[in-house]
Write a protein that holds these residues in place. Sequence first.
Motif, PDB file in Angstrom:
ATOM      1  N   ILE A   7       7.270  -3.922  -8.362  1.00  0.00           N
ATOM      2  CA  ILE A   7       6.699  -2.699  -7.809  1.00  0.00           C
ATOM      3  C   ILE A   7       5.208  -2.929  -7.594  1.00  0.00           C
ATOM      4  N   PRO A   8       4.728  -2.719  -6.361  1.00  0.00           N
ATOM      5  CA  PRO A   8       3.302  -2.981  -6.101  1.00  0.00           C
ATOM      6  C   PRO A   8       2.396  -1.967  -6.796  1.00  0.00           C
ATOM      7  N   THR A   9       1.287  -2.431  -7.232  1.00  0.00           N
ATOM      8  CA  THR A   9       0.257  -1.579  -7.844  1.00  0.00           C
ATOM      9  C   THR A   9      -1.061  -1.810  -7.104  1.00  0.00           C
ATOM     10  N   PRO A  10      -2.028  -0.923  -7.204  1.00  0.00           N
ATOM     11  CA  PRO A  10      -1.998   0.296  -8.032  1.00  0.00           C
ATOM     12  C   PRO A  10      -1.133   1.393  -7.423  1.00  0.00           C
ATOM     13  N   ILE A  11      -0.709   2.315  -8.273  1.00  0.00           N
ATOM     14  CA  ILE A  11       0.040   3.483  -7.825  1.00  0.00           C
ATOM     15  C   ILE A  11      -0.914   4.674  -7.844  1.00  0.00           C
ATOM     16  N   GLU A  12      -1.234   5.159  -6.643  1.00  0.00           N
ATOM     17  CA  GLU A  12      -2.226   6.231  -6.519  1.00  0.00           C
ATOM     18  C   GLU A  12      -1.652   7.490  -5.881  1.00  0.00           C
ATOM     19  N   SER A  13      -0.348   7.498  -5.674  1.00  0.00           N
ATOM     20  CA  SER A  13       0.309   8.702  -5.123  1.00  0.00           C
ATOM     21  C   SER A  13       0.527   9.675  -6.272  1.00  0.00           C
ATOM     22  N   LEU A  14      -0.537  10.277  -6.718  1.00  0.00           N
ATOM     23  CA  LEU A  14      -0.481  11.064  -7.950  1.00  0.00           C
ATOM     24  C   LEU A  14       0.294  12.362  -7.794  1.00  0.00           C
ATOM     25  N   GLY A  15       0.697  12.693  -6.560  1.00  0.00           N
ATOM     26  CA  GLY A  15       1.509  13.890  -6.347  1.00  0.00           C
ATOM     27  C   GLY A  15       2.997  13.620  -6.386  1.00  0.00           C
ATOM     28  N   LEU A  16       3.393  12.385  -6.697  1.00  0.00           N
ATOM     29  CA  LEU A  16       4.812  12.036  -6.717  1.00  0.00           C
ATOM     30  C   LEU A  16       5.583  12.917  -7.705  1.00  0.00           C
ATOM     31  N   THR A  17       6.654  13.513  -7.210  1.00  0.00           N
ATOM     32  CA  THR A  17       7.536  14.292  -8.088  1.00  0.00           C
ATOM     33  C   THR A  17       8.906  13.617  -8.235  1.00  0.00           C
ATOM     34  N   ASP A  18       9.398  12.994  -7.148  1.00  0.00           N
ATOM     35  CA  ASP A  18      10.693  12.315  -7.176  1.00  0.00           C
ATOM     36  C   ASP A  18      10.484  10.843  -6.837  1.00  0.00           C
ATOM     37  N   PHE A  19      10.833   9.952  -7.763  1.00  0.00           N
ATOM     38  CA  PHE A  19      10.577   8.520  -7.611  1.00  0.00           C
ATOM     39  C   PHE A  19      11.898   7.809  -7.888  1.00  0.00           C
ATOM     40  N   ASP A  20      12.599   7.428  -6.819  1.00  0.00           N
ATOM     41  CA  ASP A  20      13.947   6.870  -6.973  1.00  0.00           C
ATOM     42  C   ASP A  20      14.020   5.511  -6.284  1.00  0.00           C
ATOM     43  N   LEU A  21      14.033   4.456  -7.094  1.00  0.00           N
ATOM     44  CA  LEU A  21      14.169   3.088  -6.593  1.00  0.00           C
ATOM     45  C   LEU A  21      15.469   2.461  -7.099  1.00  0.00           C
ATOM     46  N   SER A  22      16.399   3.285  -7.509  1.00  0.00           N
ATOM     47  CA  SER A  22      17.601   2.777  -8.174  1.00  0.00           C
ATOM     48  C   SER A  22      18.492   1.976  -7.231  1.00  0.00           C
ATOM     49  N   MET A  23      19.346   1.167  -7.857  1.00  0.00           N
ATOM     50  CA  MET A  23      20.364   0.387  -7.158  1.00  0.00           C
ATOM     51  C   MET A  23      19.767  -0.541  -6.109  1.00  0.00           C
ATOM     52  N   GLY A  41       0.783  -1.234   0.000  1.00  0.00           N
ATOM     53  CA  GLY A  41       0.000   0.000   0.000  1.00  0.00           C
ATOM     54  C   GLY A  41       0.806   1.271   0.000  1.00  0.00           C
ATOM     55  N   LEU A  42       2.144   1.167  -0.108  1.00  0.00           N
ATOM     56  CA  LEU A  42       2.975   2.363   0.035  1.00  0.00           C
ATOM     57  C   LEU A  42       2.658   3.404  -1.037  1.00  0.00           C
ATOM     58  N   PHE A  43       2.505   2.963  -2.275  1.00  0.00           N
ATOM     59  CA  PHE A  43       2.275   3.912  -3.360  1.00  0.00           C
ATOM     60  C   PHE A  43       0.795   4.251  -3.538  1.00  0.00           C
ATOM     61  N   GLN A  44      -0.011   3.847  -2.544  1.00  0.00           N
ATOM     62  CA  GLN A  44      -1.407   4.279  -2.516  1.00  0.00           C
ATOM     63  C   GLN A  44      -1.611   5.456  -1.575  1.00  0.00           C
ATOM     64  N   LEU A  45      -0.526   5.864  -0.889  1.00  0.00           N
ATOM     65  CA  LEU A  45      -0.613   7.018  -0.002  1.00  0.00           C
ATOM     66  C   LEU A  45      -0.784   8.275  -0.848  1.00  0.00           C
ATOM     67  N   LYS A  46      -1.867   8.988  -0.638  1.00  0.00           N
ATOM     68  CA  LYS A  46      -2.267  10.082  -1.534  1.00  0.00           C
ATOM     69  C   LYS A  46      -1.317  11.270  -1.494  1.00  0.00           C
ATOM     70  N   ASN A  47      -0.662  11.504  -0.318  1.00  0.00           N
ATOM     71  CA  ASN A  47       0.145  12.716  -0.158  1.00  0.00           C
ATOM     72  C   ASN A  47       1.615  12.516  -0.513  1.00  0.00           C
ATOM     73  N   LEU A  48       1.983  11.313  -0.874  1.00  0.00           N
ATOM     74  CA  LEU A  48       3.393  11.000  -1.109  1.00  0.00           C
ATOM     75  C   LEU A  48       3.933  11.772  -2.320  1.00  0.00           C
ATOM     76  N   SER A  49       5.008  12.527  -2.077  1.00  0.00           N
ATOM     77  CA  SER A  49       5.608  13.325  -3.155  1.00  0.00           C
ATOM     78  C   SER A  49       7.048  12.911  -3.476  1.00  0.00           C
ATOM     79  N   PHE A  50       7.779  12.465  -2.457  1.00  0.00           N
ATOM     80  CA  PHE A  50       9.195  12.124  -2.643  1.00  0.00           C
ATOM     81  C   PHE A  50       9.449  10.730  -2.089  1.00  0.00           C
TER      82      PHE A  50
END
Length: 979
Positions: free
Chosen positions: A275-291, A254-263
Amino acid sequence: MSKIPHFFLPIVLNLLMPLYVISQQSDHTTLLTVKQQLGNPPWSAAWNASSSPCDWPEIICTADNITYLVLQNKSITGKVPPAICDLKSLTYLDLSYNFIPGGFPTFLYNCSNLQYLNLSQNYFVGPIPSDIDRLSSSLQWFDVSGNNFSGNIPPALGNMPELRTLYLMQNEFNGTFPAEIGDLANLVNLRMDYNDKFLPAKVPSEFGKLTKLQFLIMTDCNLIGEIPESFSNLSSLEHLDLTYNQLQGPIPKGLFQLKNLSFVYLYRNQLSGEIPTPIESLGLTDFDLSMNNLTGPIPEDVGKLQKLKLFNFHTNQFSGTIPPSIGRIPTLENFRVFTNKLNGTLPPELGLHSNLEAFEVSDNEFTGNLPESLCAGKTLTGVVAFSNKLTGKVPESLGDCHSLRTIQLYNNNFSGEVPLGLYTLFNLSSLMLSNNTFSGGLPKRLAWNLTRLEISNNMFSGEIPKEVSSWVSLVVFKASNNQFSGPIPMEFTSLPQAISLFLDGNLLTGELPIIIESWKSLSTLNLARNKLSGQIPARFDSLPDLLNLDLSENKFSGQIPPELGHLRLTFLNLSYNVLTGKIPDEFDNLAYEYSFLNNPSLCANNPISNLQKCLTKTRKSKTLSPNILAVILVFSVILFMVTVLLTFFVVRDYKRKKLKRKLAGWKLTSFQILKFTKADILSRMTENNLIGSGGSGKIYRIAVPNSEEFVAVKRIWNNRKLDHRLEKEFLAEVEILGKIRHSNIVKLICCISSEDSKLLVYEYMENQSLDKWLHGKRTESEPFLTLSGSIRPVMLDWPTRLQIAVGAAQGLCYMHHDCSPAIVHRDVKSSNILLDSEFKPKIADFGLAKILAKRSEPNTMSAVAGSFGYIAPEYAYTTKVNEKIDVYSFGVVLLELVTGREANDGDEHTNLAEWAWRQQGEGISIIDALDEDIKEPLFLGEKTTVFRLGLICTSPQPLSRPSMKEVLQVLRRCDPLEG
């Protein structure tokens, strides 16, 4: 409650007024006492008996009561007086950015109304008290970051119900952090980042109860295990940063279902799964899952993130195709998916709807064409798509993208001609197109700033144009294995910045042009496997920096010019030509045994492999006369008598002979012409000649017999007998270093080895190491010298420091870019940069002692390579070692040169690199960071540039760091002597 009658009001006010005056006088007296106990510092000049405290700069009053006391950045070095808590109305106390020592000031328990407490960036030590909840029950802000607190974070913190901000980052905590933090129901900001001494621990699931939490930052906290599923309950969360840890397992559903998540920053972990879906954190600006180790496809839902700016999914194991909808995100600026298993075609609309700045898709399995619209927003700075299966032509639109700085398309299947506009883009500094099937000829003009042009292994053809003389900024030109023909024009020798030139494997003909001094920076020239003829120009001796020369497999004839021996060549290949005569004396040794193969008419005085001995004229033998026979007889008698005497001395000196037999157990391998024997070295390794000692051995200063010279001998020992494989590794690396000839690398003269000990004999450096001059690690008798040799009681001046930076960069640049294979030092630091009598720097100590460590021993950084404070962050999480770790370490050296601080001494709570980055992030003036000895305004621009260069070199991400060639170019622009 009944109201006070009107006629009583004046009486009540008259009764309360004296109490108010007494209270104000008491606060005034308290602050004057505080001033006195702080030593009457200059900033407290306004604190006097004749003025109101509410008018003092450090004081804020509310309704004439002192509520704010701000003593930030006041250079306080002593303990803060407990009398501060006599200010009964005090709610805000800021003591940050000082030098306050000692343990946690428990007198603050008496500040009963405190709501804000900031003790950050001081010298506090010891544990945070276990009864920390005795602080004011109304405390909302608690900041102890940037200190030296250690031990556990106490569970009592969970008993402070009003707490909204808790900052514990950048300390020396070496215990645990409590789950009770999850009881802080009003907590909004939680930071514990950069506490890498925490015991390995899981993130408590109780943190999921922090429903008001907006910022959670736990970078580099030694976290293990999985991210708790309870994080899906953090409904207010906006900023999540768990980077540089060892987290494993899947990302909570449920992490990417948090509505206020931006970074979201989760890079540098070991997360796995999809990567879990659905992705509902529509305010995300920085999405870094690298390495990480994430797998599966990139979800289609990513295309819904219409505010996304940063998309970093690189260095994972993602597979499948990239959803086309990502190309339609209007805010996308950075798109990095390199080093995965992605395939299919790239989204055709990438760049069409946004101001794309970074496009990095290298090391995947992409097919098809590059998107035509990558630079539609005219902000693209880099196209990095190497090592894929891309085909077709390079889009013509890129030839009009003037914001581009780098284009890296090598190792693909591109074809056709390169758009001419690509070569002349205004900001372009590197164009790398090798290993494709490009065709066409060389351009007549290049961009003014283009320093690197790599087009090897293609189908380029035609002659080298005479207009090549206009390529004035070119540093590296690699055009191997193409179909270039015709002669090399004289104009090709007029490239003033050129360091590496490769034209091997082409169809070039004719004679080499006369070498002129415009090639003053050239270190590598490779013209092998062409059809060049004529004699080798003697004017090669006008190239002072030439180190690698390959003219093999051509048709050169005549003698090898003796002037070639004046160069400091570390690699020479003249094989497979038709050269004649004697080779220069400087090459008549085993270091060049493979340099002259298949030249039947060459010879040598001391024949090395595949070369015949040069014939010398001999006189005809004559019959010996009786007189000569008599002389021979006399000499024979004398020889007999000498033999008898020698036998007598051998018997008499039995012990000395026994010692010689012991010395015979030492093997000497030389790399230079020696002026001493191994006995000279071994006999002088006494305590009187000892000048240094470390964990791997001792260093001696030994005089060379019959001269005024000295050598430095480093003795490396090992407690156990070496196995044959480690012995071979050590000798192999010694052999490599023995062949290095560079003016900024300490010369390894020879190696003397036995079964359990190794002696490395180096040239002696009069001014010892850089750290002794920067950090005062000298004896009282050692003078402070400038370049002119004058004595003065200060550290190195700025021109000297800049000269040292340039020279050290030249040495590392040679190792990284001009040695084959490249040499990674692994332990660059100021103590390994030695200074000769003119303060010319030389790189030393290539970590040879570390090779002797047993493989069964723990693979820690201190045991393998590197020194704390200089170690690149990625070295703690990966076994891959490349040149970027040296760049990071050199960046720390640059920061040392500018700030005067030691690598582990940012400000007593973090290392220098992190401290410098924080200075930059907080907008603190670079002038304030300068070493006191170079703070004068002269050369301020150069100092600022070097500081910023140090920051770039110490970037946490290796790909963001420049190469050593680029570092050297920046430094040379700073140095007027190099310009």
